[in-house]
Design a protein around this motif. Structure first.
Motif, short mmCIF file in Angstrom:
data_model
loop_
_atom_site.label_atom_id
_atom_site.label_comp_id
_atom_site.label_asym_id
_atom_site.label_seq_id
_atom_site.Cartn_x
_atom_site.Cartn_y
_atom_site.Cartn_z
N PRO A 109 -8.05 3.19 3.61
CA PRO A 109 -7.74 2.22 2.55
C PRO A 109 -8.91 1.28 2.29
N HIS A 162 0.25 0.42 3.76
CA HIS A 162 0.93 -0.60 4.57
C HIS A 162 0.70 -1.95 3.92
N THR A 163 1.61 -2.88 4.16
CA THR A 163 1.51 -4.19 3.51
C THR A 163 0.23 -4.92 3.87
N SER A 164 -0.30 -4.68 5.05
CA SER A 164 -1.51 -5.39 5.47
C SER A 164 -2.79 -4.60 5.20
N GLU A 215 -2.22 -0.79 -9.17
CA GLU A 215 -1.10 -0.24 -8.41
C GLU A 215 0.14 -0.14 -9.30
N ARG A 239 -8.14 -8.64 -5.95
CA ARG A 239 -6.77 -8.33 -5.50
C ARG A 239 -5.81 -8.25 -6.69
N ALA A 253 -10.23 -2.43 0.99
CA ALA A 253 -9.80 -3.81 0.85
C ALA A 253 -10.67 -4.55 -0.17
N SER A 254 -10.11 -5.59 -0.76
CA SER A 254 -10.84 -6.36 -1.77
C SER A 254 -12.09 -7.01 -1.19
N ALA A 282 -3.78 -4.99 -7.77
CA ALA A 282 -2.32 -5.02 -7.91
C ALA A 282 -1.90 -4.42 -9.25
N GLY A 318 -5.51 -2.15 2.77
CA GLY A 318 -6.06 -2.09 1.42
C GLY A 318 -5.37 -0.99 0.64
N ARG A 319 -5.96 -0.61 -0.51
CA ARG A 319 -5.37 0.42 -1.36
C ARG A 319 -6.12 1.74 -1.25
N GLN A 356 -0.55 1.26 -1.72
CA GLN A 356 -0.84 0.52 -0.50
C GLN A 356 -0.05 1.15 0.64
#
Length: 363
Positions: free
Chosen positions: A27, A63-65, A54, A47, A29-30, A51, A67-68, A61
């Motif tokens: 994933p 997982h919630t924690s 997405e 971010r 991340a920003s 979003a 990145g994409r 994503q």
């Protein structure tokens, strides 16, 4: 409903996320994007854009924690609207061309070589079929005395296909007489299709007509033969990619697709329909919702050869996060090399081929 066109910034971010995901299979991340690419925007802005991507279905994503990661839809948008044309570096072009030049006179080595080059250069699993004549075309005939009235007939077709049959003559002939018959048929039939040879049967002496009739039969059988099996290379290396190494179902599907081949033949026939000309590249991402066995794969396919004479298929299977730009560049270059080699097989009819190709381009 067609998805909205992305803004330049959104397209840039999607392209960078795909680039990172292709490289690391993780994933994105920003913060990493801002830092690695020195983006002149804040992580909060990145971010927000991620979003939105997405929401459109281009990213997900895990997982919630986390990145994409790009979705199949995101890769499709990238291939159709964001991907830049690439060309192989000259040093790679020379190396590949040299390998094929060494095998130029050994037709049987073309297909294994093409598969090896594609697999090694794209790091995917290559699939290749031999060039198959659209119509069987007469090239050369030999008649050889064996013993008594028995004669071996050797028919060579354009593209290298060879057919042999034993004939039993009603009257023995010596080798000189048989060679004269073969020479007359070669002068009359060279470059003709089965239908064109048949049109001359009534004008031939009885023995030559019988031999020509057998030639027509053999040419017809050749044209009706089922498509050649696919030759593939690179499966063990592809199975080491995370998508397959970490999923028994995905790896089992990939092995089944390449080893059983019936599904691949169906996919190729569907994706490379008769309307797809030589040089046309097709990209299949994740099975496109039609082929469940290919849900973890992407596939790039093209047809090579000489239109209306002899064509084959070559392509690459890889994970959905494959480097599409480079893979397409490799496939196009290898296809162009094979185009020239197939063309040379039909060199005696090169002027006719050029006229056909010019007519197609004019249309």
């Amino acid at each position: 409903m067609e998805s909205p066109v992305l803004t330049p910034r959104q397209g840039m971010l999607l392209r960078l996320i795909i680039q990172e995901n292709v490289r690391d299979a993780t994933p994105v991340a920003s913060r990493m994007l801002v830092d690695r690419y020195n983006l002149d925007i804040s992580t909060a802005t990145v971010r927000n854009e991620m979003a939105y991507l997405e929401e459109l279905g281009y990213l997900m994503q895990p997982h919630t924690s986390a990145g994409r990661v790009p979705t199949e839809k995101g890769f499709r948008y990238f291939v159709e609207r964001l991907m830049e044309e690439q060309a192989l570096p000259p040093v790679e072009q020379r190396m590949i061309a040299h390998q094929f030049h060494q095998a130029r006179d050994r037709i049987g080595q073309w297909i294994p070589l093409a598969a090896s080059v594609l697999a090694r250069t794209t790091r995917g699993a290559a699939v290749v079929t031999a060039p198959r004549a659209v119509h069987a075309v007469y090239k050369h005939l030999e008649l050889i005395v064996t013993h008594g009235r028995a004669v071996l007939m050797i028919l060579v077709l354009q593209g290298g296909t060879i057919k042999q049959r034993m004939l039993a003559l009603s009257t023995p002939l010596n080798q000189g007489e048989l060679s004269e018959i073969a020479d007359r048929l070669n002068q009359l039939c060279s470059g003709l299709t089965a239908g064109e040879v048949m049109a001359h049967l009534a004008t031939l002496p009885p023995l030559e007509s019988d031999i020509a009739q057998l030639v027509v039969t053999l040419m017809g059988q050749t044209a009706e033969q089922p498509a050649d099996e696919l030759y593939h290379r690179g499966l063990p290396e592809l199975l080491q990619e995370p998508e397959f190494a970490e999923s028994e179902d995905s790896s089992a599907d990939l092995v089944r697709v390449l080893e059983e081949q019936s599904l691949l033949q169906t996919v190729i026939a569907d994706v490379l329909s008769p309307t797809v000309g030589i040089g046309g590249v097709r990209v299949l991402i994740g099975g496109e919702g039609r082929w469940e066995e290919l849900r973890a794969c992407s596939m790039i396919l093209t047809r090579y050869g000489v239109a209306n004479y002899a064509t084959g298929t070559l392509g690459v299977l890889g994970p959905i996060r494959m480097p599409y730009g480079r893979a397409i560049a490799v496939i196009r270059f290898v296809a162009n090399v094979l185009n020239e080699m197939v063309y040379e097989m039909y060199e005696p009819f090169s002027q006719e081929l050029l006229e056909d190709q010019n007519d197609q381009e004019a249309i």
